[in-house]
Scaffold this motif. Structure first.
Motif, mmCIF file in Angstrom:
data_model
loop_
_atom_site.group_PDB
_atom_site.id
_atom_site.type_symbol
_atom_site.label_atom_id
_atom_site.label_comp_id
_atom_site.label_asym_id
_atom_site.label_seq_id
_atom_site.Cartn_x
_atom_site.Cartn_y
_atom_site.Cartn_z
ATOM 1 N N ARG A 266 0.826 -1.213 -0.194
ATOM 2 C CA ARG A 266 -0.105 0.284 0.070
ATOM 3 C C ARG A 266 0.775 1.331 -0.145
ATOM 4 O O ARG A 266 0.324 2.095 0.037
ATOM 5 C CB ARG A 266 -0.528 0.062 1.280
ATOM 6 N N ARG B 233 2.308 10.456 -3.185
ATOM 7 C CA ARG B 233 1.600 9.293 -3.648
ATOM 8 C C ARG B 233 2.554 8.069 -3.313
ATOM 9 O O ARG B 233 1.950 7.357 -3.308
ATOM 10 C CB ARG B 233 1.441 9.345 -5.126
ATOM 11 N N ARG C 138 1.672 5.306 2.015
ATOM 12 C CA ARG C 138 1.228 4.093 2.744
ATOM 13 C C ARG C 138 0.127 5.387 3.659
ATOM 14 O O ARG C 138 0.597 6.660 3.514
ATOM 15 C CB ARG C 138 1.266 2.733 3.443
ATOM 16 N N PRO C 139 -1.437 4.918 3.683
ATOM 17 C CA PRO C 139 -2.031 5.579 4.472
ATOM 18 C C PRO C 139 -1.209 5.580 5.640
ATOM 19 O O PRO C 139 -1.009 5.219 6.201
ATOM 20 C CB PRO C 139 -3.441 4.613 4.941
ATOM 21 N N GLU C 140 -1.747 7.389 6.339
ATOM 22 C CA GLU C 140 -0.720 7.809 7.379
ATOM 23 C C GLU C 140 0.863 7.690 7.131
ATOM 24 O O GLU C 140 1.329 7.406 8.142
ATOM 25 C CB GLU C 140 -1.031 6.982 8.940
ATOM 26 N N LEU D 188 -5.770 14.185 -1.510
ATOM 27 C CA LEU D 188 -5.262 12.236 -1.537
ATOM 28 C C LEU D 188 -4.715 12.470 -0.097
ATOM 29 O O LEU D 188 -4.458 11.629 0.239
ATOM 30 C CB LEU D 188 -3.685 13.049 -2.310
ATOM 31 N N LYS E 87 -5.851 10.351 2.441
ATOM 32 C CA LYS E 87 -5.173 8.929 3.143
ATOM 33 C C LYS E 87 -4.172 9.133 4.272
ATOM 34 O O LYS E 87 -3.573 8.418 5.283
ATOM 35 C CB LYS E 87 -3.613 8.571 2.018
ATOM 36 N N LEU F 216 -2.568 11.886 4.992
ATOM 37 C CA LEU F 216 -1.200 12.127 4.702
ATOM 38 C C LEU F 216 -0.650 13.244 6.081
ATOM 39 O O LEU F 216 -0.897 13.560 6.402
ATOM 40 C CB LEU F 216 -0.669 12.022 4.232
#
Length: 350
Positions: A242, A261, A264-266, A286, A290, A292
């Motif tokens: 991911r 991009r 991964r999520p977080e 994004l 996610k 981020l």
């Protein structure tokens, strides 16, 4: 025996703003005299950094006549008062900013944010393209015999900046990190530091000729000017389907969109440098979806520098020795920096 300190010293002063060719000239300046609580360092080596190149090109606050250079190591040769007299004769590496030690930022250990102290070498203070510079215990770390001068010179900025960023990314052994600008001084050393911390490393560079050196530095994968798909492919190979846990963004503008991009999520993007000084476009959708995090990371603190020196002294970190050039060849060192022909750091030797 206290060394004899001359009245004057040679420096490589900024002769003009712009291209590296003939940017510096040899001039004679008075040797600074330490005041209470500070000491005089005879410089053994001073690193050449991308920050110096921005200053030389006129993209920072430097003016003609300034003395650049903030990656400094040397030996203490004079004390301004008795409370620091025991530093005389000691080899030291310096942090690039001299903090005040008393403001709220200093109290919480964020000395890179201090703006009440003497300031940053080469910006607020005469820097290390010289034979002598002033320092104090708040920005100096004593050097073990086994740490060479040229390595010590880049320990704070060239190595400590990457360590500081990796700590900001809150990474644990086994995590996977992308490091951009991996052929430059900060990025190259960040690769070695990341491996020493037990991380998986995907290194990105813009120069095919630097791939072998970056592999030798410890990168698990090296990509040249990669797109999102290429980085994601390497992340899958390293058991991150991911995306990667963090990106140490040394380059800024040229790679920022890709770096965001591939998280991964977080995931965390730690922004260390921006080689093309301009605003960066962030993808809000994004970043929100996610969850981020984009985290700024400045230069090393004294604690970071101490950790780097300890890691080198105990062989947990084995940095590549920088290339040595005489101070008279400051323009040559800057030209190599602009042309991106040098892997890692170059130091100037008075």
């Amino acid at each position: 025996m206290t060394p004899t300190v001359p009245d004057t010293m040679n420096v490589a002063a900024l002769a003009q703003l712009g291209p590296a060719d003939a940017a510096f000239e040899a001039v004679v300046r008075p040797v600074p005299r330490p005041g209470p609580g500070e000491f005089l360092v005879k410089i053994a080596a001073c690193g050449v950094c991308g920050h110096d190149a921005l200053a030389r090109r006129g993209e920072l606050a430097a003016t003609v006549g300034d003395v650049l250079g903030h990656e400094i190591a040397g030996v203490v040769v004079a004390a301004g008062s008795g409370d620091v007299a025991d530093w005389v004769g000691r080899r030291v590496a310096l942090v690039q900013r001299r903090p005040c030690g008393q403001c709220p930022d200093c109290a919480r250990g964020a000395t890179s944010q201090c703006r009440r102290g003497p300031g940053f070498y080469g910006d607020d203070l005469p820097g290390g393209y010289a034979e002598y510079v002033l320092a104090d215990p708040l920005n100096a770390v004593r050097l073990p015999d086994g740490v060479a001068d040229e390595v010590a010179a880049v320990a704070s900025c060239g190595i400590g900046t990457g360590l500081h960023a990796l700590r900001k990314a809150r990474l644990e052994a086994g995590d996977v990190v992308v490091i951009t600008g991996a052929g430059g001084g900060v990025g190259f050393n960040a690769v070695r530091t990341a491996k020493a911390l037990g991380l998986g490393v995907i290194a990105c560079t813009g120069d095919d000729a630097k791939v072998a050196s970056i592999v030798e530095a410890g990168a698990d994968r090296v990509l040249v000017r990669p797109d999102v798909a290429a980085v994601r492919g390497c992340a899958r190979d390293l058991d991150r389907p991911r995306g990667v846990d963090a990106v140490i963004e040394v380059t800024g503008g040229p790679t920022f969109a890709t770096s965001l991009r591939v998280l991964r999520p977080e995931g965390r993007l730690v922004l260390v440098g921006n080689t093309v000084p301009a605003d960066l476009a962030i993808a809000p959708g994004l970043t929100i979806v996610k969850e981020l995090q984009v985290i700024g990371s400045a230069h090393a603190t004294r604690a970071d520098l101490q950790e780097v020196i300890d890691m080198i002294d105990t062989k947990r970190l084995d940095p590549i020795r920088p290339r040595r050039l005489p101070m008279s060849e400051a323009s040559t060192a800057h030209a190599a920096l602009d042309e991106r022909t040098a892997t890692g750091r170059t130091v100037l030797v008075p």
